[in-house]
Design a protein around this motif. Structure first.
Motif, mmCIF file in Angstrom:
data_model
loop_
_atom_site.group_PDB
_atom_site.id
_atom_site.type_symbol
_atom_site.label_atom_id
_atom_site.label_comp_id
_atom_site.label_asym_id
_atom_site.label_seq_id
_atom_site.Cartn_x
_atom_site.Cartn_y
_atom_site.Cartn_z
ATOM 1 N N LEU A 156 3.544 -33.581 -21.209
ATOM 2 C CA LEU A 156 4.861 -34.222 -21.174
ATOM 3 C C LEU A 156 5.832 -33.419 -20.314
ATOM 4 O O LEU A 156 6.564 -33.986 -19.504
ATOM 5 N N ALA A 157 5.831 -32.108 -20.458
ATOM 6 C CA ALA A 157 6.709 -31.267 -19.625
ATOM 7 C C ALA A 157 6.340 -31.428 -18.152
ATOM 8 O O ALA A 157 7.223 -31.490 -17.288
ATOM 9 N N ASP A 158 5.050 -31.512 -17.859
ATOM 10 C CA ASP A 158 4.619 -31.700 -16.471
ATOM 11 C C ASP A 158 5.034 -33.072 -15.942
ATOM 12 O O ASP A 158 5.432 -33.200 -14.785
ATOM 13 N N ALA A 159 4.977 -34.105 -16.781
ATOM 14 C CA ALA A 159 5.419 -35.441 -16.358
ATOM 15 C C ALA A 159 6.919 -35.438 -16.065
ATOM 16 O O ALA A 159 7.369 -36.035 -15.085
ATOM 17 N N ARG A 160 7.680 -34.750 -16.905
ATOM 18 C CA ARG A 160 9.118 -34.635 -16.654
ATOM 19 C C ARG A 160 9.374 -33.917 -15.330
ATOM 20 O O ARG A 160 10.253 -34.311 -14.563
ATOM 21 N N HIS A 161 8.608 -32.868 -15.078
ATOM 22 C CA HIS A 161 8.757 -32.137 -13.823
ATOM 23 C C HIS A 161 8.353 -33.015 -12.634
ATOM 24 O O HIS A 161 8.984 -32.950 -11.574
ATOM 25 N N ASN A 162 7.332 -33.839 -12.799
ATOM 26 C CA ASN A 162 6.933 -34.752 -11.720
ATOM 27 C C ASN A 162 8.077 -35.681 -11.340
ATOM 28 O O ASN A 162 8.263 -35.999 -10.164
ATOM 29 N N ARG A 163 8.841 -36.103 -12.321
ATOM 30 C CA ARG A 163 10.010 -36.942 -12.020
ATOM 31 C C ARG A 163 11.019 -36.163 -11.180
ATOM 32 O O ARG A 163 11.556 -36.678 -10.196
ATOM 33 N N LEU A 164 11.258 -34.925 -11.544
ATOM 34 C CA LEU A 164 12.157 -34.064 -10.782
ATOM 35 C C LEU A 164 11.640 -33.850 -9.364
ATOM 36 O O LEU A 164 12.401 -33.913 -8.398
ATOM 37 N N VAL A 165 10.340 -33.627 -9.224
ATOM 38 C CA VAL A 165 9.733 -33.447 -7.898
ATOM 39 C C VAL A 165 9.927 -34.712 -7.066
ATOM 40 O O VAL A 165 10.266 -34.643 -5.884
ATOM 41 N N HIS A 166 9.741 -35.869 -7.664
ATOM 42 C CA HIS A 166 9.931 -37.131 -6.944
ATOM 43 C C HIS A 166 11.362 -37.246 -6.429
ATOM 44 O O HIS A 166 11.589 -37.610 -5.270
ATOM 45 N N GLU A 167 12.334 -36.931 -7.283
ATOM 46 C CA GLU A 167 13.734 -36.991 -6.860
ATOM 47 C C GLU A 167 13.995 -36.016 -5.710
ATOM 48 O O GLU A 167 14.696 -36.353 -4.749
ATOM 49 N N PHE A 168 13.412 -34.821 -5.789
ATOM 50 C CA PHE A 168 13.531 -33.839 -4.717
ATOM 51 C C PHE A 168 12.934 -34.381 -3.417
ATOM 52 O O PHE A 168 13.524 -34.238 -2.344
ATOM 53 N N LEU A 169 11.774 -35.013 -3.516
ATOM 54 C CA LEU A 169 11.109 -35.533 -2.317
ATOM 55 C C LEU A 169 11.882 -36.692 -1.681
ATOM 56 O O LEU A 169 11.837 -36.874 -0.471
ATOM 57 N N ILE A 170 12.590 -37.463 -2.480
ATOM 58 C CA ILE A 170 13.438 -38.518 -1.916
ATOM 59 C C ILE A 170 14.508 -37.886 -1.028
ATOM 60 O O ILE A 170 14.750 -38.343 0.092
ATOM 61 N N VAL A 171 15.139 -36.818 -1.514
ATOM 62 C CA VAL A 171 16.151 -36.122 -0.721
ATOM 63 C C VAL A 171 15.521 -35.556 0.547
ATOM 64 O O VAL A 171 16.089 -35.667 1.646
ATOM 65 N N GLU A 172 14.332 -34.964 0.426
ATOM 66 C CA GLU A 172 13.637 -34.410 1.592
ATOM 67 C C GLU A 172 13.306 -35.508 2.605
ATOM 68 O O GLU A 172 13.436 -35.304 3.809
ATOM 69 N N ARG A 173 12.883 -36.680 2.106
ATOM 70 C CA ARG A 173 12.559 -37.790 3.008
ATOM 71 C C ARG A 173 13.808 -38.263 3.752
ATOM 72 O O ARG A 173 13.784 -38.484 4.942
ATOM 73 N N LEU A 174 14.913 -38.383 3.016
ATOM 74 C CA LEU A 174 16.162 -38.799 3.656
ATOM 75 C C LEU A 174 16.611 -37.766 4.693
ATOM 76 O O LEU A 174 17.096 -38.135 5.770
ATOM 77 N N ARG A 175 16.450 -36.501 4.373
ATOM 78 C CA ARG A 175 16.800 -35.436 5.322
ATOM 79 C C ARG A 175 15.935 -35.555 6.564
ATOM 80 O O ARG A 175 16.436 -35.462 7.689
ATOM 81 N N ALA A 176 14.632 -35.784 6.375
ATOM 82 C CA ALA A 176 13.706 -35.901 7.520
ATOM 83 C C ALA A 176 14.018 -37.132 8.365
ATOM 84 O O ALA A 176 13.809 -37.125 9.580
ATOM 85 N N GLU A 177 14.533 -38.186 7.732
ATOM 86 C CA GLU A 177 14.855 -39.415 8.452
ATOM 87 C C GLU A 177 16.285 -39.384 8.984
ATOM 88 O O GLU A 177 16.780 -40.404 9.472
ATOM 89 N N GLY A 178 16.947 -38.274 8.846
ATOM 90 C CA GLY A 178 18.312 -38.163 9.354
ATOM 91 C C GLY A 178 19.336 -38.787 8.449
ATOM 92 O O GLY A 178 20.405 -39.215 8.898
ATOM 93 N N GLY A 179 19.030 -38.896 7.159
ATOM 94 C CA GLY A 179 20.003 -39.419 6.189
ATOM 95 C C GLY A 179 20.063 -40.927 6.108
ATOM 96 O O GLY A 179 20.946 -41.461 5.473
ATOM 97 N N THR A 180 19.131 -41.639 6.755
ATOM 98 C CA THR A 180 19.135 -43.095 6.667
ATOM 99 C C THR A 180 17.892 -43.571 5.947
ATOM 100 O O THR A 180 16.918 -42.867 5.802
ATOM 101 N N ARG A 181 17.954 -44.769 5.499
ATOM 102 C CA ARG A 181 16.799 -45.367 4.814
ATOM 103 C C ARG A 181 16.121 -46.327 5.736
ATOM 104 O O ARG A 181 16.603 -47.052 6.477
#
Length: 181
Positions: A156-181
């Protein structure tokens, strides 16, 4: 809606024996269960599992007459695989437009599917694949991931962390795309 999950398991190259499963949906729902059917002997033969997974399980130390610690707060969620399958199916089926996400999720997906038998036995609404957070991280250049502060190798703790990792990766993806979707 995404479900982030993790499984702890015993594997020997032929079998994946579920120890526990944790699931966290984007809407905040959570599911955690520990199998009462995994092989304690196999768990005890693995130094890694004993050092990393066993401490969060509701089990007694081997020299204390084990196996189950009925006073552990997680003891009520020690269940037969059939009941875990029923609860996991209900949890997933109650999630609209469901996507499963896990970190290095191949074995997690097999452990989940084996709750139901063969892949073709999956209940309606349970996806036949899991999206992999590690694959997404690799696609984004393997940024340094957020550190899991506590509960590592507790499903369960790992699943919660996976959610946090996903949110982090969304920010990283937006940064890589120059802040656009």
């Amino acid at each position: 809606m995404k479900i982030f999950y993790d499984c702890e398991f015993i594997e020997d190259g032929h079998t994946i024996d579920l120890i526990s499963i944790g699931m966290v949906a984007e809407d905040g729902r959570e599911l955690y269960a520990v199998s009462c059917e995994f092989s304690f002997a196999a768990l005890q033969r693995s130094d890694w599992l004993m050092a990393n997974v066993a401490p969060s399980l509701p089990i007694k130390p081997a020299d204390d007459g084990g196996p189950w610690d009925i006073n552990h707060p997680d003891y009520p969620i020690v269940l037969p695989r059939k009941e875990i399958a029923r609860r996991a199916a209900w949890f997933i089926q109650a999630t609209p437009d469901v996507e499963l996400w896990a970190w290095y999720g191949a074995y997690d997906h097999v452990a989940l599917c084996q709750l139901f038998g063969r892949m073709i036995d999956l209940p309606a609404g349970v996806p036949m694949w899991t999206n992999d957070l590690k694959q997404e991280a690799a696609r984004l250049g393997n940024p340094t991931m957020p550190k899991q502060e506590e509960g590592e190798h507790n499903a369960l703790a790992d699943a919660r962390h996976n959610r946090l990792v996903h949110e982090f990766l969304i920010v990283e993806r937006l940064r890589a795309e120059g802040g656009t979707r």
